[in-house]
Design an enzyme around this catalytic site. Structure first.
Site, PDB file in Angstrom:
ATOM      1  N   ASP A 197     -22.355 -12.446  11.627  1.00 24.94           N
ATOM      2  CA  ASP A 197     -22.279 -11.046  11.184  1.00 24.94           C
ATOM      3  C   ASP A 197     -23.122 -10.717   9.951  1.00 24.94           C
ATOM      4  O   ASP A 197     -23.956  -9.803   9.973  1.00 24.94           O
ATOM      5  CB  ASP A 197     -20.814 -10.621  10.992  1.00 24.94           C
ATOM      6  CG  ASP A 197     -20.103 -11.348   9.853  1.00 24.94           C
ATOM      7  OD1 ASP A 197     -20.517 -12.472   9.496  1.00 24.94           O
ATOM      8  OD2 ASP A 197     -19.119 -10.790   9.326  1.00 24.94           O
ATOM      9  N   TYR A 238     -22.025 -21.567  18.397  1.00 28.64           N
ATOM     10  CA  TYR A 238     -21.219 -20.918  19.439  1.00 28.64           C
ATOM     11  C   TYR A 238     -22.017 -20.762  20.715  1.00 28.64           C
ATOM     12  O   TYR A 238     -23.246 -20.718  20.691  1.00 28.64           O
ATOM     13  CB  TYR A 238     -20.625 -19.588  18.967  1.00 28.64           C
ATOM     14  CG  TYR A 238     -21.597 -18.440  18.808  1.00 28.64           C
ATOM     15  CD1 TYR A 238     -22.313 -18.278  17.626  1.00 28.64           C
ATOM     16  CD2 TYR A 238     -21.788 -17.509  19.831  1.00 28.64           C
ATOM     17  CE1 TYR A 238     -23.189 -17.218  17.462  1.00 28.64           C
ATOM     18  CE2 TYR A 238     -22.656 -16.445  19.677  1.00 28.64           C
ATOM     19  CZ  TYR A 238     -23.358 -16.301  18.486  1.00 28.64           C
ATOM     20  OH  TYR A 238     -24.219 -15.255  18.333  1.00 28.64           O
ATOM     21  N   TYR A 291     -16.529 -21.477  20.171  1.00 27.84           N
ATOM     22  CA  TYR A 291     -17.059 -21.754  18.818  1.00 27.84           C
ATOM     23  C   TYR A 291     -16.827 -23.189  18.396  1.00 27.84           C
ATOM     24  O   TYR A 291     -15.765 -23.759  18.653  1.00 27.84           O
ATOM     25  CB  TYR A 291     -16.355 -20.853  17.790  1.00 27.84           C
ATOM     26  CG  TYR A 291     -16.731 -19.402  17.901  1.00 27.84           C
ATOM     27  CD1 TYR A 291     -17.770 -18.867  17.158  1.00 27.84           C
ATOM     28  CD2 TYR A 291     -16.035 -18.546  18.763  1.00 27.84           C
ATOM     29  CE1 TYR A 291     -18.119 -17.530  17.258  1.00 27.84           C
ATOM     30  CE2 TYR A 291     -16.374 -17.205  18.877  1.00 27.84           C
ATOM     31  CZ  TYR A 291     -17.413 -16.707  18.126  1.00 27.84           C
ATOM     32  OH  TYR A 291     -17.753 -15.381  18.230  1.00 27.84           O
ATOM     33  N   LYS A 351     -15.927   3.156  10.723  1.00 30.64           N
ATOM     34  CA  LYS A 351     -16.543   3.167  12.059  1.00 30.64           C
ATOM     35  C   LYS A 351     -15.428   3.191  13.101  1.00 30.64           C
ATOM     36  O   LYS A 351     -14.318   2.767  12.827  1.00 30.64           O
ATOM     37  CB  LYS A 351     -17.387   1.886  12.237  1.00 30.64           C
ATOM     38  CG  LYS A 351     -18.529   1.759  11.257  1.00 30.64           C
ATOM     39  CD  LYS A 351     -19.075   0.328  11.201  1.00 30.64           C
ATOM     40  CE  LYS A 351     -18.388  -0.504  10.141  1.00 30.64           C
ATOM     41  NZ  LYS A 351     -18.879  -1.884  10.024  1.00 30.64           N
ATOM     42  N   ALA A 363     -23.012  -6.970  17.419  1.00 30.55           N
ATOM     43  CA  ALA A 363     -23.765  -6.545  16.231  1.00 30.55           C
ATOM     44  C   ALA A 363     -23.866  -5.029  16.068  1.00 30.55           C
ATOM     45  O   ALA A 363     -24.669  -4.552  15.261  1.00 30.55           O
ATOM     46  CB  ALA A 363     -25.161  -7.163  16.189  1.00 30.55           C
ATOM     47  N   GLY A 405     -21.581  -3.119  14.646  1.00 32.25           N
ATOM     48  CA  GLY A 405     -21.159  -2.888  13.263  1.00 32.25           C
ATOM     49  C   GLY A 405     -22.131  -3.485  12.255  1.00 32.25           C
ATOM     50  O   GLY A 405     -22.393  -2.895  11.201  1.00 32.25           O
ATOM     51  N   ASP A 406     -22.682  -4.653  12.567  1.00 31.10           N
ATOM     52  CA  ASP A 406     -23.607  -5.335  11.634  1.00 31.10           C
ATOM     53  C   ASP A 406     -24.884  -4.519  11.447  1.00 31.10           C
ATOM     54  O   ASP A 406     -25.393  -4.378  10.324  1.00 31.10           O
ATOM     55  CB  ASP A 406     -23.994  -6.728  12.162  1.00 31.10           C
ATOM     56  CG  ASP A 406     -22.778  -7.575  12.508  1.00 31.10           C
ATOM     57  OD1 ASP A 406     -21.707  -7.341  11.932  1.00 31.10           O
ATOM     58  OD2 ASP A 406     -22.915  -8.469  13.366  1.00 31.10           O
TER      59      ASP A 406
END
Ligand code: ADP
Length: 300
Positions: free
Chosen positions: A30, A88, A101, A225, A255, A257-258
């Site tokens: 992230d 991962y 992971y 968000k 991604a 949000g990233d």
């Protein structure tokens, strides 16, 4: 020139290719994704550094080369002997992606083991960015050390930006997670949560409740968000709202949000008003979810 330090864990990604049983190596995580988008958006105008820890083996070297090629500074990444990076794997089952992971022993878990190193890495920066995943991978002692370093950075005039990114699987218990996330918000200027996760783990009835809770914790700016839903914004005054443009096709929300966080910070650095920064952030995230994978070239 502003120096931004993103703090957290980058992992090796094994993603399936078109050839049955064959996987391709990539790098993602992230806070690294946000640094990667920031580096593209800001170009040479600003410096983006990653603060983390890796091993001294070949794959750790490859990760550092990947970051450097993306224009991300690696001087704040410790190279620890005898350790390696987390991994991962993405698998496709009947068209659905699932993730496995291997990160329990990763070098990045040591990223906050040395106060002097943290202070030096943050020393000449103006903005520090971190997430709930950054906190989740640390021991209790190191988590406290990182939050203390960020509090000192903020006292010295730095701006601290935090995405709670709630991942209960990485925490001992939901209570430890929510307490740590609240402690992180207390040392942050800007908090960029996603309402759906917050509703589940903090019991927020609506995005307004998420916004109010982080303002109460001490953040000056909160942007909530909410997937395709309306985004709520407050920097202390009245709440404003921005609706993301509907994406015609959603291919992969990894991604979202990233990239949103990077778009928001880049537009703020360009001096745009906060509502415009959110519009720009949502536009970038809206493009990212229309292509496969976390990292979508977007510069120029
Ligand atoms: P996260 O990836 O952290 O869970 P969200 O799912 O809330 O974050 O999405 C982050 C941002 O990505 C949203 O605020 C929005 O701008 C954009 N986004 C996510 N899903 C969609 C969608 N289906 N259509 C358009 N924009 C979206």
């Amino acid at each position: 020139m502003t120096r931004i330090v993103s703090i957290g864990e980058c992992m090796v990604e094994l993603a399936p290719t078109n050839i049955e049983g064959s996987y391709q190596i990539g790098f993602a995580g992230d806070t690294m994704n946000t640094a990667w988008y920031l580096s593209q958006l800001l170009g040479d105008a600003h410096q983006v550094d990653y603060l983390s820890a890796v091993g001294q083996d070949a794959i750790s070297e490859q990760m550092l080369e990947f970051l450097q090629e993306a224009g991300i500074g690696t001087d704040s990444i410790q190279r620890l002997p005898g350790l390696t990076v987390g991994l991962y794997m993405i698998q496709l089952q009947d068209g659905e992606r699932s993730f496995s992971y291997w990160r329990g022993q990763s070098a990045a878990r040591m990223l906050a083991s040395d106060s002097d190193q943290l202070a030096a890495a943050l020393g000449s920066a103006q903005i520090a960015f971190f997430s709930g995943i950054t906190l989740a991978i640390l021991s209790d002692q190191d988590r406290a050390r990182l939050l203390a370093a960020l509090a000192a950075f903020r006292t010295g005039g730095g701006t601290v930006v935090f995405d709670p990114n709630l991942r209960p699987r990485l925490w001992d218990s939901p209570d430890t997670m929510t307490a740590s996330i609240t402690a992180a918000a207390e040392v942050s200027d800007t908090v960029l949560p996603s309402h759906e996760d917050e509703a589940t783990w903090f019991g927020d009835a609506d995005p307004e409740a998420t916004l109010a809770r982080y303002l109460k914790a001490g953040a000056q700016t909160v942007v909530v968000k909410n997937g395709p839903g309306e985004i709520l914004i407050s920097d202390g005054g009245a709440i404003s709202r921005v609706s993301p443009v509907a994406a015609p096709t959603v291919v992969d929300t990894t991604a979202a949000g990233d990239s949103f966080n990077a778009g928001f910070l880049a537009s703020q650095l360009a001096g745009k008003p906060i509502d415009q920064a959110v519009i720009d952030a949502a536009a970038l995230a809206g493009r990212v979810i229309q292509s496969r994978g976390a990292l979508m070239p977007c510069a120029g």
